[in-house]
Design a protein around this motif. Structure first.
Motif, PDB file in Angstrom:
ATOM      1  N   LEU A   1       0.693  -1.173  -0.129  1.00 19.63           N
ATOM      2  CA  LEU A   1       0.071  -0.028  -0.023  1.00 19.63           C
ATOM      3  C   LEU A   1       0.848   1.165   0.022  1.00 19.63           C
ATOM      4  N   ALA A   2       0.596   2.405  -0.989  1.00 19.14           N
ATOM      5  CA  ALA A   2       1.179   3.394  -1.158  1.00 19.14           C
ATOM      6  C   ALA A   2       0.428   4.613  -0.465  1.00 19.14           C
ATOM      7  N   LEU A   3       0.737   5.131   0.803  1.00 17.18           N
ATOM      8  CA  LEU A   3      -0.161   6.038   1.250  1.00 17.18           C
ATOM      9  C   LEU A   3       0.408   7.509   1.052  1.00 17.18           C
ATOM     10  N   HIS A   4      -0.233   8.526   1.283  1.00 20.22           N
ATOM     11  CA  HIS A   4      -0.128   9.699   1.092  1.00 20.22           C
ATOM     12  C   HIS A   4       1.024  10.115   1.911  1.00 20.22           C
ATOM     13  N   ARG A   5       1.035   9.784   3.224  1.00 16.07           N
ATOM     14  CA  ARG A   5       2.015  10.378   4.105  1.00 16.07           C
ATOM     15  C   ARG A   5       2.572   8.954   4.931  1.00 16.07           C
ATOM     16  N   ALA A   6       3.521   9.368   5.708  1.00 13.47           N
ATOM     17  CA  ALA A   6       4.447   8.315   6.256  1.00 13.47           C
ATOM     18  C   ALA A   6       3.384   7.447   7.139  1.00 13.47           C
ATOM     19  N   PRO A   7       3.284   5.983   7.153  1.00  9.38           N
ATOM     20  CA  PRO A   7       2.614   5.234   7.947  1.00  9.38           C
ATOM     21  C   PRO A   7       2.458   5.531   9.210  1.00  9.38           C
ATOM     22  N   THR A   8       1.326   5.550   9.992  1.00  6.75           N
ATOM     23  CA  THR A   8       1.358   5.858  11.451  1.00  6.75           C
ATOM     24  C   THR A   8       0.979   4.686  12.240  1.00  6.75           C
ATOM     25  N   PRO A   9       0.746   4.416  13.540  1.00  6.82           N
ATOM     26  CA  PRO A   9       0.796   3.419  14.251  1.00  6.82           C
ATOM     27  C   PRO A   9      -0.863   2.773  13.876  1.00  6.82           C
ATOM     28  N   ASP A  10      -1.805   3.826  13.574  1.00  6.68           N
ATOM     29  CA  ASP A  10      -3.009   3.465  13.207  1.00  6.68           C
ATOM     30  C   ASP A  10      -3.001   2.898  12.010  1.00  6.68           C
ATOM     31  N   ASP A  11      -2.360   3.020  11.093  1.00  8.77           N
ATOM     32  CA  ASP A  11      -2.266   2.668   9.707  1.00  8.77           C
ATOM     33  C   ASP A  11      -1.635   1.097   9.833  1.00  8.77           C
ATOM     34  N   ARG A  12      -0.591   1.064  10.701  1.00 11.28           N
ATOM     35  CA  ARG A  12       0.050  -0.152  10.896  1.00 11.28           C
ATOM     36  C   ARG A  12      -1.068  -1.334  11.696  1.00 11.28           C
ATOM     37  N   ARG A  13      -1.825  -0.781  12.483  1.00  7.24           N
ATOM     38  CA  ARG A  13      -2.953  -1.803  13.063  1.00  7.24           C
ATOM     39  C   ARG A  13      -3.977  -2.057  12.056  1.00  7.24           C
ATOM     40  N   ALA A  14      -4.457  -1.264  11.155  1.00  6.67           N
ATOM     41  CA  ALA A  14      -5.362  -1.471  10.236  1.00  6.67           C
ATOM     42  C   ALA A  14      -4.729  -2.389   9.157  1.00  6.67           C
ATOM     43  N   ALA A  15      -3.594  -2.333   8.856  1.00  3.32           N
ATOM     44  CA  ALA A  15      -2.911  -3.299   8.201  1.00  3.32           C
ATOM     45  C   ALA A  15      -2.921  -4.756   8.592  1.00  3.32           C
ATOM     46  N   GLY A  16      -2.612  -4.815   9.906  1.00  2.00           N
ATOM     47  CA  GLY A  16      -2.577  -5.919  10.570  1.00  2.00           C
ATOM     48  C   GLY A  16      -3.973  -6.649  10.630  1.00  2.00           C
ATOM     49  N   ALA A  17      -4.798  -5.925  11.206  1.00  2.00           N
ATOM     50  CA  ALA A  17      -6.396  -6.484  10.849  1.00  2.00           C
ATOM     51  C   ALA A  17      -6.647  -6.699   9.802  1.00  2.00           C
ATOM     52  N   LEU A  18      -6.409  -6.305   8.380  1.00  2.00           N
ATOM     53  CA  LEU A  18      -6.558  -6.622   6.966  1.00  2.00           C
ATOM     54  C   LEU A  18      -5.939  -7.823   6.889  1.00  2.00           C
ATOM     55  N   GLU A  19      -4.669  -8.035   7.234  1.00  2.00           N
ATOM     56  CA  GLU A  19      -3.762  -9.307   7.057  1.00  2.00           C
ATOM     57  C   GLU A  19      -4.550 -10.481   7.959  1.00  2.00           C
ATOM     58  N   ALA A  20      -5.024 -10.313   9.083  1.00  3.32           N
ATOM     59  CA  ALA A  20      -5.543 -11.438   9.792  1.00  3.32           C
ATOM     60  C   ALA A  20      -6.827 -11.790   9.273  1.00  3.32           C
ATOM     61  N   ALA A  21      -7.699 -10.831   8.878  1.00  2.00           N
ATOM     62  CA  ALA A  21      -9.077 -11.066   8.406  1.00  2.00           C
ATOM     63  C   ALA A  21      -9.111 -11.713   7.085  1.00  2.00           C
ATOM     64  N   LEU A  22      -8.255 -11.454   6.147  1.00  2.00           N
ATOM     65  CA  LEU A  22      -8.007 -11.889   5.005  1.00  2.00           C
ATOM     66  C   LEU A  22      -7.499 -13.550   4.950  1.00  2.00           C
TER      67      LEU A  22
END
Length: 268
Positions: A70-91
């Motif tokens: 995922l290419a984000l407009h701004r540097a990844p935040t802790p919230d972004d990393r949590r969202a990515a982790g949740a996406l990984e687990a759910a898929l």
């Protein structure tokens, strides 16, 4: 071995496409697209990409993982990393045809930077398949399989060795050892291939072809690289095998790589 993977002008051709996604993986790719958009939204997400065996068309149901960037407009935040982790687990939980899901997060400034031009930029332009948003490859150059690309992609192997040794010492389960063997072996095979890539004048992500291309130039180390390719295809929990790779092949490969191509430009 005849290694190709180039376009008619001698540049590395983009290796994947949505048209190559096997039918068994269509549903998970569609779900990934929808869930990424829902989780990140246009204010955070610039674009999303697939890479690995799924867009190359070589994925095996129940064996292969799903790799996303995922290419984000701004540097990844802790919230972004949590969202990515949740996406990984759910898929991973919802689709048994994939054995693990990985999501890489970067900002567009990093991906398009001069420092990353021949590493992450090349990765996006040549190894990633657009899934959502504007394709950053349109803002990146074309790439040849030359010594500059070799140095900037894998000229930092030596930096990984202390971490691998620490993970091996700390591994407390077969799952830990499997994960370590997978990451170590894949990195070694890819590094072995890019070591000889300028001499081959081509590109491949195929593990067997990569190992054999290396073996053609380093026959004395062929058995070690073929072992790495075998472990990359079928991860192991055998500590002795991991020790052979981490303490035998890896230090030699790191030293040879530096001698041939030099060291990768330092990152912050």
């Amino acid at each position: 071995m005849d290694i190709q993977g180039l376009d008619g002008d001698g540049y590395i051709a983009r290796e994947g496409s949505l048209e190559r996604v096997p039918a068994e993986f269509t549903a998970v790719v569609d779900a990934a697209r929808e869930r990424i958009a829902a989780a990140f939204g246009p204010d955070r997400l610039h674009s999303a990409y697939l890479y690995g065996s799924v867009p190359r068309g070589t994925a095996v149901p129940g064996v292969s993982d799903l790799d996303l960037l995922l290419a984000l407009h701004r540097a990844p935040t802790p919230d972004d990393r949590r969202a990515a982790g949740a996406l990984e687990a759910a898929l991973d939980a919802d689709f048994p045809q994939v054995d693990g899901v990985g999501v890489l997060l970067f900002d567009t400034g990093t991906l398009l930077s001069e420092l990353e031009r021949h590493d992450l930029g090349w990765f996006v332009a040549c190894l990633c398949t657009p899934l959502l948003g504007e394709d950053l490859a349109e803002r990146l150059p074309r790439y040849r399989p030359d010594a500059l690309l070799a140095r900037e992609t894998n000229g930092d192997l030596g930096l990984a060795l202390p971490g691998w040794r620490a993970r091996l010492a700390a591994a407390g389960s077969d799952a830990d050892l499997h994960a370590l063997s997978r990451s170590v072996s894949r990195r070694l095979v890819r590094t072995g291939f890019t070591l000889v890539m300028p001499r081959c004048n081509g590109w491949t992500s195929d593990l067997t072809a990569s190992a054999e291309a290396f073996a053609a130039h380093y026959p004395d180390r062929a058995d070690g690289m073929r072992l790495a390719a075998a472990v990359a295809r079928t991860p192991t929990s055998d500590r002795a095998t991991l020790a052979v790779l981490i303490d035998g092949l890896a230090p030699w490969l790191a030293a040879e790589y530096t001698a041939v191509h030099g060291e990768k430009a330092p990152r912050p």
